[in-house]
Write an enzyme that holds these catalytic residues in place. Structure first.
Site, PDB file in Angstrom:
ATOM      1  N   ASP A 147       0.821  -1.217   0.000  1.00  0.00           N
ATOM      2  CA  ASP A 147       0.000   0.000   0.000  1.00  0.00           C
ATOM      3  C   ASP A 147       0.852   1.262   0.000  1.00  0.00           C
ATOM      4  O   ASP A 147       0.397   2.328  -0.372  1.00  0.00           O
ATOM      5  CB  ASP A 147      -0.853  -0.008   1.279  1.00  0.00           C
ATOM      6  CG  ASP A 147      -2.309   0.051   0.972  1.00  0.00           C
ATOM      7  OD1 ASP A 147      -2.661  -0.202  -0.187  1.00  0.00           O
ATOM      8  OD2 ASP A 147      -3.083   0.350   1.882  1.00  0.00           O
TER       9      ASP A 147
ATOM     10  N   ASN B 155     -14.048   4.419   5.148  1.00  0.00           N
ATOM     11  CA  ASN B 155     -13.858   4.438   6.592  1.00  0.00           C
ATOM     12  C   ASN B 155     -12.474   4.998   6.906  1.00  0.00           C
ATOM     13  O   ASN B 155     -12.297   5.806   7.803  1.00  0.00           O
ATOM     14  CB  ASN B 155     -14.041   3.017   7.123  1.00  0.00           C
ATOM     15  CG  ASN B 155     -14.525   3.052   8.547  1.00  0.00           C
ATOM     16  OD1 ASN B 155     -15.102   4.042   9.017  1.00  0.00           O
ATOM     17  ND2 ASN B 155     -14.248   1.986   9.259  1.00  0.00           N
TER      18      ASN B 155
HETATM   19  P1  AMP Z   1     -15.495   2.035   2.663  1.00  0.00           P
HETATM   20  O1  AMP Z   1     -14.525   1.984   3.832  1.00  0.00           O
HETATM   21  O2  AMP Z   1     -14.858   2.482   1.388  1.00  0.00           O
HETATM   22  O3  AMP Z   1     -16.306   0.778   2.515  1.00  0.00           O
HETATM   23  O4  AMP Z   1     -16.564   3.195   3.021  1.00  0.00           O
HETATM   24  C1  AMP Z   1     -17.373   3.150   4.166  1.00  0.00           C
HETATM   25  C2  AMP Z   1     -18.103   4.481   4.310  1.00  0.00           C
HETATM   26  O5  AMP Z   1     -18.871   4.741   3.109  1.00  0.00           O
HETATM   27  C3  AMP Z   1     -19.083   4.529   5.473  1.00  0.00           C
HETATM   28  O6  AMP Z   1     -18.956   5.776   6.171  1.00  0.00           O
HETATM   29  C4  AMP Z   1     -20.436   4.483   4.780  1.00  0.00           C
HETATM   30  O7  AMP Z   1     -21.420   5.170   5.514  1.00  0.00           O
HETATM   31  C5  AMP Z   1     -20.147   5.194   3.481  1.00  0.00           C
HETATM   32  N1  AMP Z   1     -21.151   4.847   2.478  1.00  0.00           N
HETATM   33  C6  AMP Z   1     -21.320   3.655   1.839  1.00  0.00           C
HETATM   34  N2  AMP Z   1     -22.410   3.705   1.034  1.00  0.00           N
HETATM   35  C7  AMP Z   1     -22.929   4.955   1.145  1.00  0.00           C
HETATM   36  C8  AMP Z   1     -24.041   5.635   0.587  1.00  0.00           C
HETATM   37  N3  AMP Z   1     -24.851   5.030  -0.288  1.00  0.00           N
HETATM   38  N4  AMP Z   1     -24.262   6.927   0.949  1.00  0.00           N
HETATM   39  C9  AMP Z   1     -23.471   7.535   1.829  1.00  0.00           C
HETATM   40  N5  AMP Z   1     -22.380   6.953   2.410  1.00  0.00           N
HETATM   41  C10 AMP Z   1     -22.132   5.686   2.086  1.00  0.00           C
END
Ligand code: AMP
Length: 385
Positions: free
Chosen positions: A128, A192
């Site tokens: 990474d 996240n």
């Molecule tokens: P990741 O770590 O890339 O999976 O992203 C997680 C974050 O994305 C969390 O804060 C979720 O609330 C946000 N997230 C995922 N889907 C949505 C959505 N449809 N609308 C708003 N936030 C989202």
């Protein structure tokens, strides 16, 4: 799992969650037609990988594999490119475990288990940190005495490299198809974990994360930048230990800490609607810090051609993208509200307004594809046309 010669879409993909917690381990496993969900008893990484290998056996796909690519979070100063795994490499990887105590030991165990389970296959590690090996010294060094760099390798490394690298590649393709320039890019990985990256001619020239993935933006549970004086104060006044400080900054801060309710953006957007002020503050801080970081990354570029949103928040939250770009008016950056609302799906990812001084895109990240590409290169499987 990719059929590399045929398609960028995975044949199988999945996610194993809640490993090492008291809860049941939750597994989603998808092929191109259906999504399956399994739950197994609480377990560690070892049992989770054993489950996966057994699943491959059940599906009869083990014999069809050509190689395995592993993500390894922190390669330190030693690893600046993806590498084929050998016994010597395993010793060198072991020496990197302390650099990222939350991630590297689990990554290492994954490599060991896969080697035991599939000894006939070549395996590779993709770091990474590697994409950020091109940062200049004035961007990666901290203003500390040199001995801390030389003796303890304390410097900024940057993370999310597989995602930013994929975004650089994909944004280059999308912009080139429209005969648009793509030398100067800012990739915003907002999930996240969150980080920004300044990319010039496909190479990382600065990024917001540092020695650890704690530096930079406000994240789900991580504080991002704070004055290091706060840590000194807490150690002295509250006798906080290093472990307690690590828990506070990595696990109890960020969106969760400020809102007091959740690290999940969707929950905070709902709470905001209900008038919950700490959630509003958390969202405002998040947007402001991302916009500030765009300003910081611009300094590393001779010209800005495009900003790209990716990650769970960057790809899915039109509201958060609008809040961030609102702070960027002084740079002449604007959104097209309709294109933003449809996440760019109607316009090849492009969501900027008609007079915006740079393009703004939404591109779903595909880190696994980047790892597959790196692995295929190292083991000599032909690249797709
Ligand atoms: P990741 O770590 O890339 O999976 O992203 C997680 C974050 O994305 C969390 O804060 C979720 O609330 C946000 N997230 C995922 N889907 C949505 C959505 N449809 N609308 C708003 N936030 C989202």
């Amino acid at each position: 799992m990719f059929d590399f010669a045929k398609s960028q879409a995975p044949v199988y993909n999945g996610l194993i969650e809640k490993i090492g917690t008291p809860s049941k381990v939750s597994i989603s496993f998808n092929d191109r037609t259906q999504r399956q969900h399994f739950e197994i008893a609480p377990c560690a990484h070892r049992q989770a990988i054993e489950w996966l290998i057994a699943k491959f056996g059940e599906l009869g796909i083990t014999a069809t594999l050509d190689g395995v690519g592993h993500r390894f979070v922190h390669g330190g100063e030693r690893f600046k490119t993806s590498t084929l795994i050998t016994p010597e490499l395993m010793t060198a990887l072991k020496a990197c475990l302390d650099l990222a105590p939350l991630h590297n030991p689990a990554n290492y165990e994954g490599v060991e288990l896969m080697q035991k389970a599939l000894p006939q296959l070549p395996q590779c590690v993709v770091f990474d940190t590697a994409f950020h090996a091109t940062l200049p010294d004035y961007a990666y060094r901290y203003a500390l005495p040199e001995k801390y760099y030389l003796e303890h390798q304390i410097r900024r490394y940057g993370f999310h490299g597989t995602s930013h690298s994929f975004i650089a590649q994909k944004a280059g393709q999308v912009l080139a198809q429209q005969s648009l320039p793509s030398s100067g890019l800012i990739s915003l990985h907002l999930g996240n974990g969150c980080s920004s990256c300044a990319i010039w001619d496909g190479k990382s020239v600065d990024t917001s994360m540092g020695f650890t993935p704690l530096e930079g933006l406000v994240m789900g549970t991580r504080s991002g930048d704070i004055d290091p004086g706060v840590c000194i104060y807490l150690a002295e006044k509250c006798q906080m230990t290093a472990q307690e400080m690590s828990d506070l900054l990595n696990k109890k801060s960020g969106l969760l800490g400020v809102s007091g309710v959740s690290n999940d953006l969707r929950t905070l957007l709902e709470k905001e609607q209900e008038g919950h002020r700490p959630s509003l503050l958390a969202l405002n801080m998040f947007a402001y810090k991302v916009a500030q970081s765009v300003g910081k990354m611009m300094v590393a570029l001779a010209r800005l051609d495009a900003i790209i949103f990716t990650g769970g928040i960057g790809e899915n939250s039109a509201l958060m993208r609008a809040r961030i770009v609102h702070h960027l008016q002084c740079f002449g950056l604007t959104l097209d509200d309709a294109a933003n609302a449809s996440h760019g799906k109607t316009a090849d990812g492009l969501i900027q307004g008609p007079n915006s001084r740079a393009k703004i895109l939404v591109i779903p990240t595909q880190e696994e594809w980047l790892i597959a590409q790196e692995t295929a290169k190292l083991i000599g499987v032909a690249q797709p046309a």
